[in-house]
Design an enzyme around this catalytic site. Sequence first.
Site, PDB file in Angstrom:
ATOM      1  N   CYS A 298      39.843  43.506  14.985  1.00 54.88           N
ATOM      2  CA  CYS A 298      40.186  42.242  15.642  1.00 54.88           C
ATOM      3  C   CYS A 298      40.698  42.477  17.055  1.00 54.88           C
ATOM      4  O   CYS A 298      40.484  41.665  17.938  1.00 54.88           O
ATOM      5  CB  CYS A 298      41.235  41.511  14.819  1.00 54.88           C
ATOM      6  SG  CYS A 298      42.568  42.594  14.313  1.00 54.88           S
ATOM      7  N   GLU A 399      33.336  36.980  20.025  1.00 54.04           N
ATOM      8  CA  GLU A 399      33.715  38.208  19.314  1.00 54.04           C
ATOM      9  C   GLU A 399      32.463  38.750  18.627  1.00 54.04           C
ATOM     10  O   GLU A 399      31.884  38.082  17.773  1.00 54.04           O
ATOM     11  CB  GLU A 399      34.781  37.891  18.262  1.00 54.04           C
ATOM     12  CG  GLU A 399      35.235  39.124  17.512  1.00 54.04           C
ATOM     13  CD  GLU A 399      36.250  38.823  16.410  1.00 54.04           C
ATOM     14  OE1 GLU A 399      36.049  37.851  15.662  1.00 54.04           O
ATOM     15  OE2 GLU A 399      37.240  39.560  16.319  1.00 54.04           O
TER      16      GLU A 399
END
Length: 505
Positions: A298, A399
């Site tokens: 992340c 992402e």
Amino acid sequence: MATIRENELEKESMKRDFYHLIINGEKVKSSTGDTIQTFNPATGELIAEVAKASKEDAEKAVEAARNAFDHGKWKLFPVGRRAQVLNKIAAIMRARFNELVELEMLDTGKALHAAQGQVSQAIEDFEFYAGAIVGHRGTVNNVPGQFHNYTEKEPVGVCAQIIPWNYPLMMAAWKIAPAIAVGCSVIVKPASLTPLTAIILGEICLEAGVPAGVVNVIPGSGAEVGNFLVEHPRVNKVAFTGSTPIGKDIMGKASDTLKRVTLELGGKSPSLVFEDADIDAAVDGSLFGIFYNSGQSCEARSRLYVHEDIYDEFMSKFVEKAKKLQMGNPFDKGTHVGAIIDQGQLDTIDGYVQSAKKDGAEILVGGNVAKPEGYENGFWYEPTIIANVTHDMKAVTDEIFGPVVVVMKFKDEKEAIRLANDTEFGLGSAIWSKDGARATRVANQIQAGIVMVNCPFSAFPGTPFGGYKQSGFGRELCIETLDLYTETKSILSYYGSRPLNPFGL
Ligand code: NAP
């Protein structure tokens, strides 16, 4: 149905053909008999079948957790005794470190160094919270004269803990350890792709002396079982780690019962390399920052901004070293970059790279699906560096969650900060500069929960981990996490010699 007894784990291997749910201290099959098949992403081979929880199983888990919380002893134990159990969990994990590492590697395809680091950290989380809980307490507050006010930190209750596939054991530890430290009961919902080590951790908790019902582990579909827990009126809190879209969905659904919510979500973290940086350290740190865990982190530093004066020197070293990164047997100590979790994620990664190419970006290294020798049936992607990008390209805004970094130049500090903050996310960030004043100045202006200054690592037990903006809210891994699993109760008493008569009647 089998009850887990003291030392039973010592007799049973962690590697099995079948894994049970853990509900109310018992290893059970699912009520429907359904199973999840879990595969080794490095080879594509089937590892095991796992009981797949249904809503009925989830209801049983809620009942068990509720009962343990409302009528059980765990939350009433002296804090030192809970700490002792947490330390015992850590001790069992340490004693079986290699087995945990191996199982995590089989389930995720990650490289040995990554799995070893993450299992170590999972162990240290339990040790950290065993210590932290002893100092977690309420306050005594200033109130007028004959009044007395103090606060108590009471466990919030039953917590649904929903975790992702990228760090299955570590994320389970980040969630279970603080929650049970304060006396909560938990229902852990591991990711369907990687349920194995969370189940084993649930068993270890029981072996260490956590009472039945305090830790329940129920792999199952997120959309079905995860959602069921989020909406369940008898669940008090949801702690979620996963993607931003699912986090938003959970936040909306939890609002109906006004559950406490913490969200650890996605990121697109920037790394800023200034002209006064130690270039070699910045190169090594930036390689680790994106290619560790195959970029499936992340806080992966997936946007790299380099000052124009050092861009050529930095990039020539960065590219040269990226070409040396090894893929292949994850158990080989020389392997730097492990597998990608599954075909779907591999396609997503490649889709972003191909779209960047189409938009005119330049692939400096990688850019292809990989087939390391002997691992042709697994899911692998080449470490990839993309240059000549603009801030509106999908590869820059989204992402990707793979071993792909985009690189841009900047002219000055102001532009670096503007580019770093030009994102909807706000999880990690890195600054490479030998000038402490500059590093502090820039750190103060970055909109992110974590700033790494001349440092490739984002967290240790004790350091807060969590995001700004659409990377979520709430902090894990630190002392304040304990507050997120407790309610503060204020107790105001009157000790005056004469009764109070506020209405004067
Ligand atoms: P995901 O697809 O959001 O899934 C995460 C978990 O949520 C899984 O257990 C999933 O179950 C479950 N889930 C799916 N739909 C649900 C629903 N409607 N209601 C309740 N639960 C649901 O994320 P992922 O692909 O596993 O993980 C990658 C993401 O996690 C990335 O975005 C990454 O940045 C983020 N992440 C954040 C942090 C942090 O600390 N900020 C740390 C690690 C990862 P199934 O597996 O059954 O779908």
